[in-house]
Every structure is written in structure tokens, then in C-alpha cells.
Design an enzyme around this catalytic site. Structure first.
Site, PDB file in Angstrom:
ATOM      1  CG  ASP A   1       3.405  -3.221   6.270  1.00  0.00           C
ATOM      2  OD1 ASP A   1       4.145  -3.871   7.158  1.00  0.00           O
ATOM      3  OD2 ASP A   1       2.844  -3.981   5.173  1.00  0.00           O
TER       4      ASP A   1
ATOM      5  CD  GLU B   1      12.443 -12.652   6.792  1.00  0.00           C
ATOM      6  OE1 GLU B   1      13.587 -13.457   7.190  1.00  0.00           O
ATOM      7  OE2 GLU B   1      11.798 -13.426   6.126  1.00  0.00           O
TER       8      GLU B   1
ATOM      9  CD  GLU C   1     -12.322  17.668   8.648  1.00  0.00           C
ATOM     10  OE1 GLU C   1     -13.186  17.108   8.430  1.00  0.00           O
ATOM     11  OE2 GLU C   1     -12.572  18.980   8.531  1.00  0.00           O
TER      12      GLU C   1
ATOM     13  CD  GLU D   1     -12.846  13.281   9.052  1.00  0.00           C
ATOM     14  OE1 GLU D   1     -13.628  13.331   9.983  1.00  0.00           O
ATOM     15  OE2 GLU D   1     -12.487  13.867   7.998  1.00  0.00           O
TER      16      GLU D   1
HETATM   17  O1  FUB Z   1       2.316  -6.345   4.848  1.00  0.00           O
HETATM   18  C1  FUB Z   1       2.726  -6.921   3.871  1.00  0.00           C
HETATM   19  C2  FUB Z   1       4.269  -7.592   4.290  1.00  0.00           C
HETATM   20  O2  FUB Z   1       4.506  -7.827   5.690  1.00  0.00           O
HETATM   21  C3  FUB Z   1       5.059  -6.264   4.328  1.00  0.00           C
HETATM   22  O3  FUB Z   1       5.477  -6.071   2.967  1.00  0.00           O
HETATM   23  C4  FUB Z   1       6.400  -7.049   5.055  1.00  0.00           C
HETATM   24  O4  FUB Z   1       7.046  -5.880   5.339  1.00  0.00           O
HETATM   25  C5  FUB Z   1       5.594  -7.517   6.224  1.00  0.00           C
HETATM   26  O5  FUB Z   1       5.157  -6.390   7.322  1.00  0.00           O
END
Ligand code: FUB
Length: 596
Positions: free
Chosen positions: A32, A206, A325, A327
Site C-alpha cells: 500500500d 474496488e 546511513e 540503512e
Molecule cells: O493492505 C490491506 C488492504 O489491502 C488495503 O487497505 C487495500 O487497499 C488492499 O491493498
């Protein structure tokens, strides 16, 4: 924690994996993506899929940042489900935005009292946190997820979110309250495309909306159809619609049944962030964030973008003569990160044969030594410095001793030979069995004793030391900065040649070629900036362009870079390194300058 054995196997099985830069993060699973450009860096806010997950088991969010799109610094986890006392689980897909000196991070979490998904908002003075709960309760709660926030040119901010519906509400200027009621955006097939085989969800929308504006057109890029998802988009003449479906951005690809968009413009390019299941052990609940560079079509439409393992090209180079860094990673094998007792994160869980690649490191005329901040509760090991590959040219080896603890830090230094020009730098860690040592930061120095860099205080971290102004007022500032904690600004210029200066008379070799790199950002306008060397010998002054004149702007940092041969006749009495503009008197900032 990733299963290291699986990672090593996969590296061996997939040709070219060691050179790939996608996914962006290899130390953990990430999902995400929500990128944010601030003060010349890209901050990337992600979720964190737990190892071995069989559901969206997500307890915390993570932050990463980069100035070059390929080397990403791990800033750890500045916000988690526990930040929100009213939340019980599900650190799902959010977005962070900047307004009036603060960073607001909107996230979906499960509301403990109702068991419903709700939108919380974290706040911080820093892009890397820590974030606190801004209001101590959900901002909105209707069981739906995936907030995106967009601030229009007139200052009106909008929060959009939803699955299965799509909602928006007008945020107040405080960014933590709203006016009016949440409003449902009509999910028409004209607006969001036609889904077949699911009568209860007739359109493609979606989840995961990402709303922004470009050249007067409003974009809503979203995860479409389930499952597997693809990324689609709609456009509108205004922030609340009406939306028109425009088609596919990224087809279904990449062994994760979800995908999630994040789009930014940075340093003159456009970038599309998404997630897939590309790491070893990856899949629908063990995802990884990746990025592709793209260009909008002339009519503003978005081209089809495919997932690659190559990722985006590097913007500029990385300066090894300032503290980096450990990392900060383009690619790694076998290591992990953790919070460091010295602040920030450190690299740990290093075992024999593990490595970190740092891409596009500009050694210039040559490094002579390498230092690293290290700690080891065992017997330590070695850091091999290799160029071009994990088994590439060895330019130095640093021995790390036991220090008596994994957070008991000491600095080790070793000689370096043969590191000139720009290369991918590999830290190959070697030693006995088990965990060897931790690394917090590293830095090269060069033949002049100041790093290959002839400039004193080239990273601007020591205030105005070494620098002057040829007119105007020079100041050391903490914002904006390109790297580290400080930069220099020059204001009150009354002529284009008023600029930042440094005397390099004693440091030059006649007839030698020097490479310049300096990052510049204007305070207003889009002036052309350039670095120049003023050389006075036998009473005559000549002006040598060190870099081409390059347009800079106030929205981000631009690197001026070039190579020039410096020569003079007679006795050299003065040589001054300048950054100036070709015209105009806009104030500007400089940071991370090298002349070597
Ligand atoms: O990562 C959890 C859920 O999966 C997210 O809120 C959605 O967009 C999907 O990626």
C-alpha cells in the site's frame, strides 16, 4: 523477518536479481505505497505485511525516503495500530500529506468499540514521525477503508475513501475535522468502467483511490475489480466529479491479488508506485512495494505501465563523502534493520556473505579511506568494499572488532584504493558463523583529507563554515535541506552574480580535471543556476564554467553537475568556487556540494 535462506536461494535462481532495484524494500514485506515529495526528498509511507501472513495481518506502518529514487533510507515505524488507543487491528492503506508545517497521515484501522473499519489521522512535525493520534478518535467511521487526501489549489482539502463504495468529505483547514457530511460518489459505469460477473458491484471501482490534480484535470487512480485487481483510473473536471472512466494504468500482474497505486512528480519525472508479491515468499498477504518511472501522454492520459524488476532510473548520484546511513539501500541480501541507540535505524542480523548494494556512488577523483560506525556483541567480522558487483573489484576491507554489545558503537577506519568515478558500491559482509556486527552509518574520505571533495563543509552540516557570499546574505538553515540536517541559503541578492562562494586557491592543481556536484533549490521563480570557478593568475581573472546553467525551482532540489579542466598561466593568486544564476535575483539554497 524474511526467511534468509529463501532469499539467498531466490537470488541464486533469478538471473539478474542482484542488480534489480524493484521491489524497493527487501528487508521486510511492504504494501500500500503512499509517496510524498517534501523538500527535495521522496517520503514513502507503506504498510507492513507480517512474515508468513495468511490474511492482511498488519500491525504498523513504515516510512522510507530517497533523494534519488533508487537508494532508500529506512526510517522504521513511526506509527502503528497502538498509536490509536481506540483501534484494535488492521494497519491498512493510508496516505500522508503536508500542510502548514505538519504531516497528517490518514489510515484505516479497526475501531475496537464497533468492530467497524474507521479512518484515523496521525500528526507529526516531521515526515519521518513519530506520529501521534491527532484527535483521539476516528475522523470518520462507516466500515470502509483506504483514505486518500487531496488539497486543491484554492486550499480546500478533500478526503476520499471506500470499499465497496466511494466517499468524499471536505476537510477543514485544520486537516483533522470536516464540514458537511460524507458524500457518496455515484459509482456509474461511465465514471468507473463496467465489471462483469458480479451484479452487486457493476463498476470496476474496488478500493485504494489516489486522487490528485495535474494541469487542471482531476485524477482518481484506483484498484479495480477483485480479484485479482488491476489499476485503473478516471478523470474529472472538478474534485467531486463528474468522473469519466479512462482505462487501465497497470494490468493484473505480479502474484498479489491486490494492487495499490501512488503517483508523484519528482525532479521533473513522474513515478507510479504499486505493490506485488515479488520477494521470495511473496504473495497476496506478503507483498512488496515497487516503482516505475513514466511519462503522461500529451493529452494528459496515463500510459499503460508494466511491473519491472529494474525499477526507476537514478536521479543524480550518491555522495560518499558525507555521512550516509547504513540503512540507505538500493538492494540487499540477508540483512535486516532495527532502531539504533544512536538514533534512526541501523543494519543488523548480518551474517557471512550478506551484502548491501548502494547504487551510483560518485567517488570522483578517488577515495582514500572508509569509516563505519559499528557494534558487535560477538567477534565482529569484515566489511569488504566492492565496486560493480558483490564479487566486484575489492577497493578496501575494514575489520570490525567485538565491541561488547549490539548497541555498543565504535568507529572503524580502513584504507581505500582504486575507488574513482561513479560505481555501484557493494558492502559484502564476511566472517565466521552467526550474527557478525551491526552498522549505523558510513563515510568515505579522499586524498585531500576532506574527502575527494576540495570544498570545506561541502555537506553544509557545519553552518556557514568555509562559505561566503558575493553579495546578499548567507544563512545556515534546517529547512529545506537536501541531505543531513542543514543547508545554506542566500537571500537579498541584488545581482545575478551574487552567490555562495568558497576560496579553493590552495587546493588546485594546474591542468587537472575536476568534477562538480552541487544541489540547488530556488526560493522563488525558476532561475538558471550554475557553478563557476573564478581564477586569478598574474593579475588576470578568468571565469571557468564548472557545470552547465541548469533550471532550478522551488519545488525540489536540482543537481548541477559537470567536469572541467582547470588551468592557468603564471602565478595563481586566487580561485573561488561560486554558485550563482545566469539572470535574476531570486534567493536560493545549496546543499551537498563536492568539487573534486
Ligand atoms: O493492505 C490491506 C488492504 O489491502 C488495503 O487497505 C487495500 O487497499 C488492499 O491493498
Amino acid at each position: 523477518m524474511l526467511v534468509i535462506v529463501a532469499l539467498l536461494c531466490a537470488v541464486a535462481m533469478i538471473p539478474g536479481t542482484a542488480r534489480a532495484d524493484n521491489p524497493i524494500v527487501q528487508t521486510i514485506y511492504t504494501a500500500d505505497p503512499a509517496p510524498l515529495v517534501h523538500n527535495g526528498r521522496v517520503y514513502l509511507y507503506t504498510g507492513h505485511d507480517e512474515d508468513g501472513s495468511t490474511y492482511f495481518t498488519m500491525k504498523e506502518w513504515r516510512v522510507w525516503s530517497s533523494a534519488d529514487m533508487v537508494n532508500w533510507t529506512d526510517h522504521g515505524s513511526p506509527m502503528s495500530v497502538a498509536t490509536f488507543s481506540w483501534a484494535s487491528a488492521d494497519a491498512w492503506a493510508g496516505q500522508a500529506v503536508y500542510r502548514n508545517g505538519r504531516f497528517y497521515w490518514y489510515v484505516p484501522v479497526k475501531d475496537r468499540a464497533s468492530g467497524q473499519m474507521a479512518i484515523g489521522v496521525g500528526v507529526s512535525n516531521s515526515p519521518t514521525g513519530p506520529f501521534t493520534d491527532a484527535i483521539g478518535r476516528p475522523l470518520v467511521r462507516n466500515g470502509e477503508i483506504d483514505p486518500t487526501v487531496f488539497i486543491d489549489d484554492d486550499g480546500q482539502a478533500y478526503l476520499y475513501w471506500g470499499n465497496p463504495n466511494l466517499w468524499y468529505v471536505r476537510l477543514n483547514a485544520d486537516m483533522i475535522s470536516y464540514s458537511g457530511s460524507p458524500t457518496q460518489i455515484p459509482l456509474t459505469t461511465a465514471g468507473f468502467g463496467t465489471r462483469t460477473g458480479n451484479p452487486s458491484r457493476p463498476t470496476l471501482y474496488e478500493e485504494g483511490p489516489w486522487v490528485y490534480k495535474r494541469n487542471g484535470l482531476y485524477y482518481n487512480v484506483f484498484a479495480a475489480r477483485c480479484c485479482s485487481e488491476f489499476i485503473a483510473y478516471s478523470t474529472a473536471p472538478g474534485p467531486t466529479g463528474p468522473w469519466t472512466y479512462r482505462g487501465t494504468v497497470m494490468p493484473t500482474q505480479g502474484s498479489s491479488f491486490t494492487n495499490h497505486p501512488g503517483i508523484i512528480d519528482f525532479n521533473g519525472g513522474s513515478y507510479f508506485f504499486y505493490h506485488n508479491g515479488a520477494l521470495p515468499g511473496g504473495g497476496g498477504f506478503t507483498r512488496s512495494v515497487a516503482v516505475e518511472k513514466f511519462a503522461y501522454n500529451a493529452d494528459g492520459t496515463i500510459p499503460t505501465i508494466n511491473m519491472t524488476t529494474t525499477g526507476a532510473p537514478q536521479v543524480g548520484t550518491l555522495n560518499p563523502y558525507v555521512r550516509q546511513e547504513a540503512e540507505t539501500i538500493a538492494w540487499e541480501s540477508g540483512v535486516e534493520t532495527e532502531p539504533s541507540s544512536e538514533g534512526g535505524m541501523n543494519v543488523g542480523w548480518i551474517e557471512n556473505g550478506d551484502y548491501i548494494k548502494v547504487k551510483g556512488v560518485a567517488f570522483g577523483a578517488g577515495a582514500t579511506s572508509f569509516s563505519a560506525r559499528v557494534a558487535s556483541a560477538t567477534g565482529g567480522g569484515r566489511i569488504e568494499l566492492r565496486l560493480g558487483g558483490v564479487n566486484g573489484t575489492l577497493v578496501g576491507t575494514c575489520t570490525v572488532p567485538g565491541t561488547g554489545g549490539w548497541q555498543t558503537w565504535t568507529t572503524v577506519t580502513c584504507p581505500v584504493t582504486g575507488a574513482t568515478g561513479t560505481h555501484d558500491l557493494y558492502f559484502k559482509y564476511t566472517g565466521g558463523g552467526g550474527n557478525l556486527f551491526n552498522v549505523n552509518w558510513w563515510q568515505f574520505t579522499g586524498g585531500t583529507g576532506t574527502g575527494g571533495n576540495l570544498l570545506t563543509n561541502g555537506d553544509m552540516e557545519s553552518g556557514t563554515t568555509g562559505w561566503g557570499a558575493s553579495g546578499g546574505t548567507l544563512s545556515s538553515v534546517t529547512s529545506p535541506v537536501h541531505g543531513g540536517a542543514r543547508a545554506l541559503t542566500i537571500t537579498g541578492r541584488t545581482a545575478s552574480w551574487n552567490g555562495t562562494t568558497q576560496d579553493v586557491t590552495a587546493k588546485l592543481t594546474n591542468g587537472k580535471s575536476y568534477t562538480t556536484s552541487v544541489w540547488v533549490r530556488s526560493q522563488s521563480g525558476t532561475p538558471s543556476a550554475k557553478a563557476t570557478l573564478a581564477v586569478t593568475a598574474d593579475g588576470t581573472t578568468g571565469y571557468l564554467p564548472l557545470t552547465p546553467a541548469t533550471t532550478v525551482n522551488s519545488g525540489g532540489w536540482t543537481e548541477l553537475t559537470g567536469t572541467a579542466t582547470v588551468s592557468w598561466s603564471g602565478t595563481l593568486t586566487r580561485a573561488t568556487f561560486y554558485v550563482e544564476t545566469t539572470a535574476g535575483i531570486d534567493g536560493f539554497s545549496i546543499d551537498d556540494a563536492s568539487f573534486q
